[in-house]
Design a protein around this motif. Structure first.
Motif, PDB file in Angstrom:
ATOM      1  N   MET A 251       0.845  -1.190   0.000  1.00 14.13           N
ATOM      2  CA  MET A 251       0.000   0.000   0.000  1.00 14.13           C
ATOM      3  C   MET A 251       0.885   1.246   0.000  1.00 14.13           C
ATOM      4  SD  MET A 251      -2.871  -1.307   2.704  1.00 14.13           S
ATOM      5  CE  MET A 251      -1.677  -1.951   3.827  1.00 14.13           C
ATOM      6  N   VAL A 252       0.446   2.221  -0.780  1.00 15.93           N
ATOM      7  CA  VAL A 252       1.187   3.485  -0.864  1.00 15.93           C
ATOM      8  C   VAL A 252       0.219   4.623  -0.553  1.00 15.93           C
ATOM      9  CG1 VAL A 252       2.790   2.601  -2.576  1.00 15.93           C
ATOM     10  CG2 VAL A 252       0.684   3.689  -3.329  1.00 15.93           C
ATOM     11  N   ARG A 253       0.770   5.811  -0.382  1.00 13.74           N
ATOM     12  CA  ARG A 253      -0.110   6.935  -0.030  1.00 13.74           C
ATOM     13  C   ARG A 253      -1.100   7.227  -1.153  1.00 13.74           C
ATOM     14  NH1 ARG A 253       1.035   9.597   4.613  1.00 13.74           N
ATOM     15  NH2 ARG A 253       3.131   9.260   5.468  1.00 13.74           N
ATOM     16  N   ASN A 254      -2.282   7.550  -0.749  1.00 16.18           N
ATOM     17  CA  ASN A 254      -3.330   7.895  -1.708  1.00 16.18           C
ATOM     18  C   ASN A 254      -3.233   9.384  -1.991  1.00 16.18           C
ATOM     19  OD1 ASN A 254      -5.691   8.570  -2.991  1.00 16.18           O
ATOM     20  ND2 ASN A 254      -7.064   7.713  -1.424  1.00 16.18           N
ATOM     21  N   PRO A 255      -2.897   9.766  -3.195  1.00 17.18           N
ATOM     22  CA  PRO A 255      -2.695  11.215  -3.475  1.00 17.18           C
ATOM     23  C   PRO A 255      -3.990  12.010  -3.296  1.00 17.18           C
ATOM     24  CG  PRO A 255      -2.674   9.926  -5.511  1.00 17.18           C
ATOM     25  CD  PRO A 255      -2.689   8.949  -4.378  1.00 17.18           C
ATOM     26  N   ASN A 256      -5.106  11.339  -3.365  1.00 14.80           N
ATOM     27  CA  ASN A 256      -6.377  12.069  -3.272  1.00 14.80           C
ATOM     28  C   ASN A 256      -6.884  12.216  -1.838  1.00 14.80           C
ATOM     29  OD1 ASN A 256      -6.253  12.163  -5.981  1.00 14.80           O
ATOM     30  ND2 ASN A 256      -7.817  10.587  -6.355  1.00 14.80           N
ATOM     31  N   TYR A 257      -6.081  11.728  -0.897  1.00 18.24           N
ATOM     32  CA  TYR A 257      -6.511  11.809   0.499  1.00 18.24           C
ATOM     33  C   TYR A 257      -6.229  13.190   1.046  1.00 18.24           C
ATOM     34  CZ  TYR A 257      -6.300  10.943   5.563  1.00 18.24           C
ATOM     35  OH  TYR A 257      -6.471  11.012   6.921  1.00 18.24           O
ATOM     36  N   ASP A 258      -7.222  13.767   1.617  1.00 20.34           N
ATOM     37  CA  ASP A 258      -7.075  15.118   2.166  1.00 20.34           C
ATOM     38  C   ASP A 258      -7.149  15.030   3.681  1.00 20.34           C
ATOM     39  OD1 ASP A 258      -7.135  17.693   2.922  1.00 20.34           O
ATOM     40  OD2 ASP A 258      -8.886  18.259   1.707  1.00 20.34           O
ATOM     41  N   GLU A 259      -6.027  15.343   4.318  1.00 22.23           N
ATOM     42  CA  GLU A 259      -5.986  15.252   5.784  1.00 22.23           C
ATOM     43  C   GLU A 259      -7.062  16.076   6.442  1.00 22.23           C
ATOM     44  OE1 GLU A 259      -2.345  16.079   7.765  1.00 22.23           O
ATOM     45  OE2 GLU A 259      -1.268  14.485   6.699  1.00 22.23           O
ATOM     46  N   ALA A 260      -7.436  17.110   5.770  1.00 22.56           N
ATOM     47  CA  ALA A 260      -8.418  18.011   6.364  1.00 22.56           C
ATOM     48  C   ALA A 260      -9.760  17.338   6.569  1.00 22.56           C
ATOM     49  CB  ALA A 260      -8.599  19.235   5.465  1.00 22.56           C
ATOM     50  N   THR A 261     -10.037  16.308   5.806  1.00 18.89           N
ATOM     51  CA  THR A 261     -11.322  15.635   5.953  1.00 18.89           C
ATOM     52  C   THR A 261     -11.271  14.611   7.080  1.00 18.89           C
ATOM     53  OG1 THR A 261     -10.710  13.860   4.439  1.00 18.89           O
ATOM     54  CG2 THR A 261     -11.740  15.828   3.475  1.00 18.89           C
ATOM     55  N   ASP A 262     -10.118  14.460   7.697  1.00 16.08           N
ATOM     56  CA  ASP A 262      -9.965  13.418   8.707  1.00 16.08           C
ATOM     57  C   ASP A 262      -9.465  14.047   9.995  1.00 16.08           C
ATOM     58  OD1 ASP A 262      -9.942  10.885   9.769  1.00 16.08           O
ATOM     59  OD2 ASP A 262      -8.756  10.000   8.136  1.00 16.08           O
ATOM     60  N   THR A 263      -9.352  13.274  11.039  1.00 13.52           N
ATOM     61  CA  THR A 263      -8.813  13.786  12.290  1.00 13.52           C
ATOM     62  C   THR A 263      -7.573  13.019  12.662  1.00 13.52           C
ATOM     63  OG1 THR A 263     -10.093  12.197  13.563  1.00 13.52           O
ATOM     64  CG2 THR A 263     -11.103  14.353  13.169  1.00 13.52           C
ATOM     65  N   LYS A 264      -6.660  13.691  13.356  1.00 10.92           N
ATOM     66  CA  LYS A 264      -5.463  13.018  13.851  1.00 10.92           C
ATOM     67  C   LYS A 264      -5.847  11.969  14.869  1.00 10.92           C
ATOM     68  CE  LYS A 264      -1.473  15.332  12.541  1.00 10.92           C
ATOM     69  NZ  LYS A 264      -1.753  15.118  11.126  1.00 10.92           N
ATOM     70  N   GLU A 265      -6.986  12.190  15.492  1.00 12.40           N
ATOM     71  CA  GLU A 265      -7.470  11.254  16.484  1.00 12.40           C
ATOM     72  C   GLU A 265      -7.660   9.867  15.851  1.00 12.40           C
ATOM     73  OE1 GLU A 265     -11.302  11.269  19.528  1.00 12.40           O
ATOM     74  OE2 GLU A 265     -11.222  12.613  17.812  1.00 12.40           O
ATOM     75  N   ALA A 266      -8.148   9.875  14.621  1.00 13.53           N
ATOM     76  CA  ALA A 266      -8.401   8.596  13.952  1.00 13.53           C
ATOM     77  C   ALA A 266      -7.182   8.119  13.168  1.00 13.53           C
ATOM     78  CB  ALA A 266      -9.596   8.714  13.015  1.00 13.53           C
ATOM     79  N   ARG A 267      -6.532   9.011  12.489  1.00 11.73           N
ATOM     80  CA  ARG A 267      -5.418   8.576  11.626  1.00 11.73           C
ATOM     81  C   ARG A 267      -4.308   9.611  11.612  1.00 11.73           C
ATOM     82  NH1 ARG A 267     -10.080   7.578   8.428  1.00 11.73           N
ATOM     83  NH2 ARG A 267     -10.492   5.331   8.228  1.00 11.73           N
ATOM     84  N   GLU A 268      -3.086   9.138  11.828  1.00 13.89           N
ATOM     85  CA  GLU A 268      -1.949  10.047  11.757  1.00 13.89           C
ATOM     86  C   GLU A 268      -1.078   9.796  10.526  1.00 13.89           C
ATOM     87  OE1 GLU A 268      -0.479  11.175  16.035  1.00 13.89           O
ATOM     88  OE2 GLU A 268      -1.161   9.081  16.065  1.00 13.89           O
ATOM     89  N   ASN A 269      -1.092   8.601  10.073  1.00 15.70           N
ATOM     90  CA  ASN A 269      -0.460   8.258   8.790  1.00 15.70           C
ATOM     91  C   ASN A 269       1.000   8.660   8.675  1.00 15.70           C
ATOM     92  OD1 ASN A 269      -3.117   7.583   8.152  1.00 15.70           O
ATOM     93  ND2 ASN A 269      -3.501   9.659   7.407  1.00 15.70           N
ATOM     94  N   PHE A 270       1.800   8.120   9.587  1.00 17.19           N
ATOM     95  CA  PHE A 270       3.222   8.463   9.540  1.00 17.19           C
ATOM     96  C   PHE A 270       3.964   7.762   8.405  1.00 17.19           C
ATOM     97  CE2 PHE A 270       2.312   9.122  14.151  1.00 17.19           C
ATOM     98  CZ  PHE A 270       2.550  10.486  14.162  1.00 17.19           C
ATOM     99  N   VAL A 271       3.574   6.525   8.197  1.00 12.65           N
ATOM    100  CA  VAL A 271       4.375   5.687   7.291  1.00 12.65           C
ATOM    101  C   VAL A 271       4.059   6.001   5.834  1.00 12.65           C
ATOM    102  CG1 VAL A 271       4.742   3.297   6.584  1.00 12.65           C
ATOM    103  CG2 VAL A 271       4.582   3.872   9.011  1.00 12.65           C
ATOM    104  N   ASP A 272       5.071   5.919   4.981  1.00 10.36           N
ATOM    105  CA  ASP A 272       4.863   6.207   3.558  1.00 10.36           C
ATOM    106  C   ASP A 272       4.321   5.005   2.789  1.00 10.36           C
ATOM    107  OD1 ASP A 272       5.598   8.796   3.593  1.00 10.36           O
ATOM    108  OD2 ASP A 272       7.675   8.460   2.913  1.00 10.36           O
TER     109      ASP A 272
END
Ligand SMILES: Nc1ncnc2c1ncn2[C@@H]1O[C@H](COP(=O)(O)OP(=O)(O)OP(=O)(O)O)[C@@H](O)[C@H]1O
Ligand SMILES: Nc1ncnc2c1ncn2[C@@H]1O[C@H](COP(=O)(O)OP(=O)(O)OP(=O)(O)O)[C@@H](O)[C@H]1O
Ligand SMILES: [Mg+2]
Ligand SMILES: [Mg+2]
Lengths: 606, 363, 324, 347, 332
Positions: A251-272
């Protein structure tokens, strides 16, 4: 079948994330090795029912209306809005749920468009389509019109076919109408099958599992190669390289993912980048984790690894063990002698050397000794002290067991030993994997102490054996059961007589089996005196919140004292070993897996 | 192209007046199929091991059968003793046709005819004692109660120490082994004994012992022998009449001395001349040696016409050319015709007495 | 008229008449003479005797050790992680994962290995010999059928089929083939025999083919012997030596076969100690519990090595070519 | 001491008191026990004897083909003055196949089944001479023609199994002749062949002997063959020489009872109806050779010293050497009696 | 020869047919559980089981299922290949239940791994076994003979998994820590050195396992051959001893070895299960065993089929090679 990895979902309790000092860094390729690619059926969210896969979907790939925080402890079992803008509006009667969908959540390439309510509806249509074999489709049968939709053939039906209970008045709004109040409906909605699916791609894949290799993500990551998928026609689509059901998940980063639509509480997504690969030599996986060429071992740790990691100060931080919301138990068949006698079943509970069994698993780090059916964490530890068959050191108690045995008809001379002919050569079915093999002597010797001589049969595929009523295994140490979500109802289905099937049956003890049903499913043993708890289940299911919780608790106790279908022995932990490069580990209570969405590593490793 | 020879033809061969033959062979033919195939065996050819052979053996006589290796001697012997089934033709034993007999029917007849084999090593089962080997006929035919006594009598008769009853064959020398084989053949008191090269594997001194033994047994028990050998000296020594085989056929048959003194079939003549003469008393009867050209053709694909024609010196003599043979020899197999009284030879141009057999001699 | 009686000797000396051969020693003596000199083979034989004794006396040994083969010492002999403890005064080979006395289990395991190895091999030998002789003796259709069956069996992936058969036959308490093959020891023996007989049948067929051409067969037939007698009274005794050699060679193979089946989880049940299964159990923790891998492995190798040594020795001693 | 035979022609091989003993687990096999003879150029030297009398071992020893480690070898084998037994294996190799050549009993087994006949012959050419492949091939073709193989250019490419027995034996002879050897040893070259082919091969050997002017040692147990082709005959028994004489002398005036036995055992074409007078008993085991004269237990004329004293192999006045204690007069008388008796029985 | 080859091919086809039929019987007809249950999930309903059964084709009668299998095999399965499954084609081996990938594709991907393992191991054991055999035959009862045979015997006597684990233990991270010898398979095309170093241990283990058979066989054959008359002929020609043995002796004694060698390689294609597992090579054997364990019937049948074909082809190759080596066979 009810695999050990299967359906492991749990509720949050504690955040066991450990910081190895300093702020977690972004980046890195997280390498996971597994000793068998059996953690997934075929990775199609509609049909997939195995915990590890559900964990990947939920935290990395698929955003449901409601989701989890992907952390450990009770918090991890609580729902928060994910794709939905906020908690839904629920009608007074509890039958209508209305959601607003967040704008700006996009599908990964090549779809590249906003997720709409239609995409969620489409997921439900897929659930209702028989050919896609939604394995937990029954959760959604409370939705009005679902059954009719399925009956007509779902998406394969000729002509228009709609689910009357789901409405999408606009792209942002979706409403569900239920046929009866369902206290856990939101939990059900958070299962990955209910996540949005883009019709333009998925319509090409109308057989069970096909879509798995074309999964279009909505979460922070996507399957590798998704961006290169040529979705112009069904023919042009080639399976994504990121997922090969026998070898790898990348799995790789989804370019269409917008952090703004999510919360750090649920996902921080450190790994590339995530790479999960196969290594058939489990020993070797752990060697690699230790040497740092792999970040996480997705295989059950051999005891020596556990010992090493728990005893060695340097390694301790790399060993993670959290409640897995999963009970392992010995199931006894209520129709088969000598277990058709409740005293024998009680004696079995009293005699079993549960500590011995736990050592076969690797000792106390593998979990607590189970004293009843539903894992304590799912009851907020309210039944923690409930232990109807507790014995000194959990070693089993011969005196108490013999006392119980004396009352049984199979103890003809009342000396506390099972001495009827039925006590000899009792068939015990188990599996061929290490832990189960290690339990065999303990089980055999324990039973022997009260005169029951079991003959053990080991099967590679022991689930299919005990799931076939005709095969009448009197006792089996094969099964374990994990929650689908943090509600005890997901355990109680195991005792619902209405779910008894001739094949594929999960009510292994055949609780509630009637004579008539016995004929139908081919059960040959006695059915007289088998109690039913169907009514109790229905009762609890109608309830909500605390009432619901205590209803289940009462039922659990009733089961343990009046029915005694199991010898539960382990509230299993989910434990993982990581390498030094993993700087931030979080547990995901929902999936019973590492909290991928929060894990971080040293990007320079690997 | 098997030519049916009227029974009268060869039957008359050397017939002693008014006597019924013990064995009577008519147009006996045996082909061994050559097969190929992994599951289904197809026949891709056949070995013409014995082709249209007819002769009689009379009671009390010794019929010698000579011929080079592969000429079909052993096959003929096996056909007579019904160890193999014939392709066509008949064998009568003691007036009874046995060609179509089942194994059950053969059982009593087996007592009447026995075999002695060439190889004293392979003809005795190394895992059995002498007692078992010689006693086997009794056990199988269930004719005798006191097997041991009978066997020891036999052992004594053939010159073996009866105390060796329980020994294994490897404890014996070649000659002694052959005696064991003879004892086994004698056990059932047969009328006919087929000896398939019984002395070929033995050293001269031992060979002589065995030949003497065979001869004395014949006298004692009034045995009839079919004696097979490729050693012409030996055959001559033991036989009353001799048949010569070449490529599956009998090419000449007649009384022993006649045939040796005066071969009529060119092959017989060549064969006799090729024998090392040894040290004759005065070199008497020395004949010019005729060295045949080439080898025996393959029995899978025997030459057309007379089977001997490709090597036949007489045919060349007749045609007068080294590379030519008469038409008749090339196209037609000569029948085994009577060339003298009691002498039959299969040849279109029989050799005349005293006639030299090479071209140079004629020139 | 010549008589066989030796010519009355005119020898002035009363010397014994030559006639009694000075013959070589019997094959058995020859065999024994050669075998006696083969120290490796004798070592093998001695080892086998020792191992058979150990296996046979396993119950006694177990009594002396004070531990039954299935007696658990979970608390005493495993630590809190379920890892067995190593050798000590009481458990001289240490314990297995359930805390059972590894020494006692190994003694029983030797017994199991020997039983499986020998019984399965004997079965296979029996089938192989009967079918091999039949194929070689009758030839034709019988041979075709048997030989082709052999071809088919030899081109099957053995372990895979073993898995299939094992799964199929252990599904019910009765087993398969109408209860003929019961799960457990007999199933393992059945599977091994099924896949081993073709090797023996091939050898036997080959030897029979050459033996049937021997003149003594013809001799037997000419005195009226039937097929049965020829096959089993004339031919079979001559096959004894190669069969014995082959059997000793195949036994260790089959012992390893059982171990491999156990290693794949298809072997004998846990109650019946098996060296292969012990190794399987050990394979996950052998880095921490070396004795668990070492002792069963050692004895397994000892057994197979012993049979291999003996087999080599027998082969050398029985096979005349080793005389050259 | 090798008895001088007075044969015209250069002495090629002079074997003196050769002993070849094989120690075995059962005892020492005295395969050859004190054997002496000479072979000359142009001579066909026949050796007869029953099976196991040491004929082959004698010749294999001369060629150095007996494993020296497995055997105890004594005596001298002088080949053109050089003692072959003293040569190193390397030196011996240069004699073997070049100056001394040998052909064997079984032509079916003597050629390597997997190499072409031509190649095997070429190998034989090249091993002792440094010629090109082409030259070697020419030489081989020439040889094949010389031994009477028709169309050698075609047969050259054949494998041995495509040859008949006679042709194989011819090929073997061709191989032996490759380097114009001085001696050709033929160990029962015709035993495995048919009479008609035997005649061909014997004729070829004789032809070759004349053509190449070499000495031939012909080993056989067939007295007939010996009588036909050899000039000198040695009779062997139990590893020892019993009698050695020119052919005519041996057949007309044999001096040794064993020779008599052999002659009387032979059914001969020319002698119809005569009685066979076989030697009783069987040859002794070479491990347990009877003391004294090895033949004495089977000898009808044995007397006192026979069982104790080994008779020397010498000329006792009969004109050629033999090994029997009987006086020459007794021998003459006994032979005459035997002759008469044998003929007398004839009907 | 041509016709012979064709007949052999037909026979091979028949063997393959019978083997698949047997596989079918053992895995489809006899097994304990219905694979459909397994693939219907943790809590199946009747409807899901029915649907799965239908999609897997398990609702059809067994003869029909077998017929379909053969039909796909003969005509290929590209036409009915489901969306998104790559690698369908001829011969059609259908789709793995477990992973929904084309079995054909799976075999094509794993084949090279197994072949690398089998071939490399085979070459190693051939060299090892034959050398030991020659030494033993020539220097019978010498120290070298004893040591070599003892070594080979040890190899033959030890269980393969034991050897494998031991090798990993000794050379792996816990022992000598030679990383190059670690487990797993490296594509030859991407890293030939890695390919080699990762295979060294498995090759050695296999070689150890088989070398003794070959040593024993070579030794016996060579001793036999050296007693043949034609060896005496070669010596009588005056050939140097080395040439006598290497050219004349070995040639004849190695031909039976060739037969065994070919068959062993073929059988390893599906038989190196344990070695593949221990060394994480993920080849065909490992695939087949895992598939058998998880009731993935098409995969099981597919691998069995490949193995049967391999055996059949190898035995043909062996025959041809044999005919090449031994002219007697060629012309008969
Ligand atoms: N069982 C058989 N199958 C096929 N061919 C056979 C069989 N037995 C004999 N033959 C062939 O039949 C022919 C005649 O063989 P037979 O054994 O009768 O010859 P023979 O005259 O006895 O020869 P020899 O002197 O070598 O014993 C030979 O070409 C032989 O190859
Ligand atoms: N390497 C050996 N070791 C032991 N004994 C041997 C060896 N080679 C030959 N012999 C024995 O030496 C004796 C003489 O053998 P040899 O081959 O010379 O006899 P032969 O006269 O040639 O007999 P044949 O006519 O059978 O060829 C035989 O008894 C034989 O067994
Ligand atoms: Mg014959
Ligand atoms: Mg000889």
């Amino acid at each position: 079948g009810g695999d050990d990895g299967g359906g492991g979902d749990e509720q949050a309790a504690t955040d066991t994330g450990e910081d190895a000092g300093g702020e977690p860094q972004r980046g890195g390729t997280f390498r996971i090795q597994t000793d068998a690619f059996e953690w997934t059926g075929n990775f199609d969210p509609t049909g997939e029912y195995l915990g590890t896969a559900l964990g990947f979907y939920s935290s990395l790939l698929v955003r449901n209306l409601m989701g989890y925080r992907h952390v450990g402890g009770p918090e991890g079992n609580e729902l928060i809005p994910d794709l939905a803008e906020a908690e839904p509006e629920i009608s007074e009667d509890g039958l209508t749920y209305t959601f607003k969908i967040k704008p700006g959540v996009k599908f990964a390439p090549p779809v590249d468009r906003d997720v709409t309510s239609k995409d969620v509806l489409y997921a439900f249509k897929r659930i209702g389509t028989p050919s896609l074999v939604a394995q937990y489709g029954f959760y959604y049968s409370v939705i009005e019109g679902m059954a009719e939709f399925t009956e007509k053939g779902g998406l394969s039906a000729k002509g228009t076919n709609e689910i009357s209970g789901i409405e999408t008045p606009d792209d942002q709004t979706i409403t569900f109408k239920l046929t009866e109040p369902t206290g856990d409906f939101l939990f059900r909605l958070s299962m990955p099958a209910a996540g949005p699916i883009p019709e333009e791609v998925a319509k090409c894949f109308m057989k069970a599992g096909e879509y798995g290799r074309f999964l279009i993500a909505t979460g922070p990551y996507m399957l590798e190669g998704s961006d290169n998928l040529d979705a112009t026609s069904c023919k042009s689509m080639k399976p994504l390289p990121g997922f090969n059901p026998n070898q790898r998940l990348i799995m790789v980063r989804n370019p269409n993912y917008d952090e703004a639509t999510d919360t750090k509480e649920a996902r921080e997504n450190f790994v590339d980048r995530w790479e999960m690969t196969l290594n058939t030599n489990a020993q070797d996986i752990f060697d690699r984790v230790k040497s740092g060429s792999v970040e996480l071992a997705h295989a059950s740790e051999p005891p020596e690894v556990i010992r090493e990691y728990t005893q060695n100060e340097d390694l301790k931080k790399n060993y993670h063990s959290d409640p897995g919301d999963r009970t392992w138990y010995i199931t006894m068949n209520l129709t088969q002698p000598p277990f058709d006698d409740i005293h024998v079943r009680k004696a079995a509970n009293l005699i079993m050397d549960k500590e011995g069994l736990r050592r076969a698993w690797g000792g106390s780090v593998k979990g607590d000794i189970a004293q009843h059916i539903v894992p304590d964490t799912m009851f907020n530890d309210e039944l923690e002290d409930y232990a109807p068959y507790a014995t000194e050191g959990d070693a089993g108690d011969v005196d108490k067991a013999m006392e119980e045995m004396k009352q049984s008809k199979y103890d003809t001379d009342q000396d506390g030993m099972c001495d009827a002919p039925q006590c000899k050569g009792v068939l015990h079915v188990t599996r061929t994997t290490d832990v189960w093999k290690a339990m065999v002597p303990v089980i055999e010797e324990s039973f022997r102490k009260i005169g029951i001589q079991v003959t053990t049969r080991e099967f590679e595929d022991s689930y299919t054996v005990i799931q076939t009523v005709k095969r009448q295994a009197p006792v089996s140490s094969t099964p374990g059961w994990g929650k689908d979500y943090a509600d005890a109802s997901t355990f109680m289905v195991l005792f619902d007589s209405r779910s008894i099937l001739a094949e594929g049956n999960v009510n292994y003890s055949l609780v509630g089996l009637t004579g008539e049903q016995a004929k139908e499913v081919g059960a040959a043993g006695t059915t007289s005196g088998i109690p039913s708890i169907d009514a109790d289940i229905d009762e609890c299911n109608k309830l909500q919140d605390d009432e619901r919780l205590s209803c289940w608790q009462d039922l659990d106790q009733k089961l343990m004292e009046e029915i005694v279908p199991w010898v539960p022995y382990l509230d299993a932990n989910a434990d993982f070993v990581t390498s030094d490069a993993v700087t931030h580990y979080v547990y995901d209570q929902f999936a019973g897996e590492p909290g991928w969405a929060h894990i971080a590593m040293d990007p320079s490793a690997g | 192209m098997t030519e049916i020879v009227e029974p009268s033809g060869a039957a008359r061969a050397g017939r002693r007046s008014g006597e019924e033959p013990l064995v009577s062979v008519r147009n006996l033919t045996k082909y061994f199929p050559i097969t190929r195939g992994i599951i289904f065996q197809r026949e891709i050819g056949r070995v013409h091991a014995v082709e249209d052979v007819s002769f009689d053996i009379f009671r009390g006589e010794t019929l010698g059968l000579v011929g080079e290796s592969g000429s079909g001697k052993s096959t003929t012997a096996r056909l007579i003793t019904k160890l193999i089934e014939s392709t066509s033709g008949t064998v009568s034993f003691d007036g009874q046709e046995i060609t179509k007999h089942s194994r059950r029917q053969m059982r009593p007849i087996r007592r009447e005819m026995q075999m002695i084999f060439q190889d004293p090593y392979s003809s005795l089962n190394p895992r059995q004692t002498i007692g078992q080997i010689v006693g086997a006929p009794y056990v199988i035919q269930k004719t005798e109660r006191n097997v041991k006594r009978r066997v020891q009598e036999l052992m004594d008769r053939v010159g073996l120490n009866p105390e060796h009853y329980n020994r294994y064959s490897h404890e014996f020398s070649g000659g002694q082994r052959q005696r064991i084989g003879i004892a086994r053949a004698l056990a059932l008191n047969p009328q006919l004994i087929v000896c398939d090269e019984p002395v070929s594997a033995l050293d001269v001194s031992i060979q002589a012992q065995i030949l003497n033994l065979l001869r004395s047994l014949q006298d004692d028990f009034n045995l009839t022998y079919l004696f097979i050998s490729h050693d012409l000296g030996v055959v001559r020594y033991v036989s009353d009449r001799i048949a010569v085989m070449y490529l599956g056929r009998i090419v000449e048959i007649g009384s022993a001395s006649d045939l040796y003194d005066n071969p009529r079939q060119p092959y017989t003549a060549a064969l006799l001349s090729a024998v090392p003469k040894g040290y004759g008393e005065n070199g008497a009867g020395a004949r010019e040696r005729v060295v045949l050209k080439g080898d025996v053709p393959s029995p899978v694909d025997p030459p057309p016409g007379c089977v001997f024609h490709p090597r036949c010196p007489q045919a060349r003599l007749v045609s007068g050319r080294e590379d030519e043979v008469p038409e008749k020899c090339r196209t037609e197999m000569p029948p085994l015709g009577e060339v003298d009284s009691g002498r039959f030879a299969a040849c279109w141009y029989p050799v005349q007495p005293g006639q030299p057999l090479d071209l140079a001699a004629k020139a | 008229m010549a008589t066989v009686a030796p010519e009355t000797t005119q020898a002035p000396l009363g010397l014994a008449v030559a006639g009694e051969q000075v013959t070589g020693r019997t094959p058995r003596q020859l065999f024994w003479a050669r075998f006696k000199k083969d120290r490796a083979a004798l070592l093998g034989l001695a080892l086998i005797v020792l191992l058979v004794l150990l296996g046979a006396l396993a119950p006694l040994i177990s009594k002396l050790a004070g531990h039954g083969p299935n007696e658990l010492f979970t608390r005493e002999m495993t630590d809190e992680f379920g890892i067995p403890l190593g050798p000590n005064g009481e458990f001289i080979f240490g314990a297995d994962k359930s805390g059972r006395d590894l020494f006692v289990r190994i003694m029983y395991g030797i017994r199991t290995s020997l039983i499986v190895g020998v019984v399965a091999t004997l079965f296979a030998v029996f089938i192989g010999v009967v079918l091999g002789i039949a194929a070689g003796y009758f030839r034709g259709v019988v041979d075709t059928i048997i030989s082709r069956t052999i071809d088919v069996i030899l081109s099957m992936p053995i372990l895979l089929f073993a898995i299939g058969i094992a799964a199929a036959c252990s599904a019910t308490a009765t087993g398969c083939l109408n209860g003929l093959v019961k799960p457990g020891l007999s199933l393992v023996i059945f599977i091994i025999a099924i896949f081993t007989w073709p090797y023996i049948a091939r050898i036997v067929r080959g030897s029979t083919l050459s033996l049937r051409e021997k003149e003594f067969i013809e001799a037997a037939r000419s005195v009226g012997a039937g097929n049965g007698r020829i096959m089993f009274r004339e031919i079979l005794p001559n096959l004894v030596a190669p069969i014995i050699v082959y059997t000793t060679v195949i036994i260790p193979n089959n012992i390893l076969f059982e171990a491999a089946l156990s290693f794949l989880g298809l072997g004998v049940p846990d109650r019946i100690p098996s060296l292969g299964r012990m190794l399987d159990d050990a394979s996950a923790i052998f880095e921490d519990a070396w004795w668990f891998m070492f002792f069963p492995g050692l004895f397994l190798i000892l057994i197979t090595l012993a049979f291999n040594l003996l087999g080599d020795g027998l082969r050398d001693a029985l096979d005349p070519r080793s005389d050259r | 001491m090798a008895p001088e035979r007075g044969f015209q022609g250069e002495t090629l091989l002079d074997v003196r008191d050769l002993k070849v003993h094989f120690p075995t687990p059962d005892g020492v096999v005295k395969a050859v026990d004190g054997l002496s003879f000479t072979v000359h150029r142009g001579e066909t030297f026949g050796i007869v004897g029953e099976s196991g009398s040491g004929k082959s071992v004698t010749n294999l020893t001369a060629l150095g083909l007996v494993n020296r480690k497995a055997a105890q070898i004594e005596g001298e084998v002088l080949f053109k003055g050089r003692d072959l037994l003293k040569l190193t294996p390397g030196e011996l190799r240069h004699v073997r196949g070049k100056e001394l050549a040998m052909i064997f009993q079984d032509p079916f087994a003597s050629l390597h089944p997997m190499y072409r006949v031509g190649d095997q012959l070429i190998e034989a050419v090249k091993v002792h001479s440094n010629v090109s492949k082409k030259q070697a091939e020419e030489r081989v073709l020439e040889l094949l023609g010389a031994v009477g193989i028709p169309r050698p250019r075609e047969r050259f490419r054949d494998y041995p199994h495509q040859f008949s027995g006679g042709m194989r034996q011819r090929a073997m002879i061709a191989m032996a002749l490759t380097h114009n050897p001085d001696i050709l040893i033929a160990d029962e070259p015709t035993t495995a062949l048919d009479v008609t082919v035997q005649a061909q091969i014997l004729e070829l050997i004789d032809h070759v002997k004349r053509e190449f002017d070499i000495g031939v040692i012909l080993i056989t147990h067939d007295l007939g063959v010996i009588a036909d082709v050899s000039q000198t005959v040695m009779v062997m028994y139990a590893g020892r020489a019993m009698e050695l004489a020119p052919k005519d002398e041996l057949f007309r005036k044999p001096l040794h009872p064993y020779t008599w036995g052999l002659l009387d055992s032979m059914p001969r074409i020319a002698q119809k109806g005569t009685r066979l007078l076989p030697i009783e008993g069987a040859p002794p085991s070479l491990i347990n050779v009877p003391p004294g004269c090895a033949f004495h237990p089977r000898c009808p004329h044995r007397f006192q010293p026979c069982d104790r004293e080994r008779p020397a192999f010498a000329d006792r006045g009969g004109g050629h050497p033999e090994a029997c204690h009987l006086t020459i007069e007794d021998k003459r008388r006994l032979w005459a009696e035997r002759d008469a008796r044998r003929l007398g029985v004839a009907v | 020869m041509g016709r012979y080859v064709i007949r052999r091919l037909l026979w091979a086809a028949l063997i393959v047919f019978v083997v698949t039929l047997l596989t079918f019987v053992i895995f489809y007809v006899m097994p304990p559980g219905d694979p459909a249950i397994r693939f219907a999930g943790k809590q199946p309903t009747e409807a899901t089981i029915r649907e799965v059964r239908e999609q897997l084709g398990l609702d059809k009668s067994l003869p029909k299922q077998y017929y379909t299998f053969v039909e796909r095999l003969v005509t290929g399965d590209a036409a009915e290949c489901p969306q998104g499954v790559e690698g369908c084609g001829w011969p059609g081996l259908w789709i793995s239940y477990d992973s929904r990938t084309a079995v054909r594709q799976e075999i094509i991907e794993r084949g090279p791994r197994t072949i690398s393992l089998a071939l490399g191991g085979a070459i190693l054991w051939l060299v090892l076994g034959v050398s030991i055999g020659i030494i033993s035959a020539l220097k019978r009862r010498s120290l070298a003979d004893r040591l070599a045979m003892g070594f080979a015997l040890f190899g033959i006597s030890a269980p393969v998994f034991w050897l494998g684990l031991l090798a990993l233990f000794i050379f792996g991270s816990e022992g000598l820590g030679i990383d190059a010898f670690s487990t797993g398979y490296v594509e030859f095309s991407s890293d030939p050195v890695g390919w080699f170093s990762h295979l060294v241990l498995p090759w050695s283990v296999l070689a150890l396992l088989y070398a003794a058979f070959y040593a024993r066989m070579t030794r016996g054959n060579l001793i036999d051959t050296l007693g043949e008359d034609y060896i005496r002929t070669a010596r009588a020609k005056g050939l140097p001893e080395r040439k006598v043995i290497m050219k004349h002796g070995l040639r004849a004694s190695l031909t039976p070895v060739v037969t065994m060698f070919g068959m062993d390689i073929a059988l390893l294609i599906g038989g190196a299960v344990i070695t593949e597992t221990v060394f994480n090579l993920q080849g065909l054997g490992n695939f087949a065993v895992n598939s058998a364990a998880s009731a993935d019937l098409p995969a099981v049948v597919g691998v069995t089929l490949v193995l049967a074909v391999a055996v059949a082809v190898m035995s043909l190759v062996v025959d041809v090679v044999y005919a090449y080596l031994d002219p007697r066979v060629r012309y008969s």
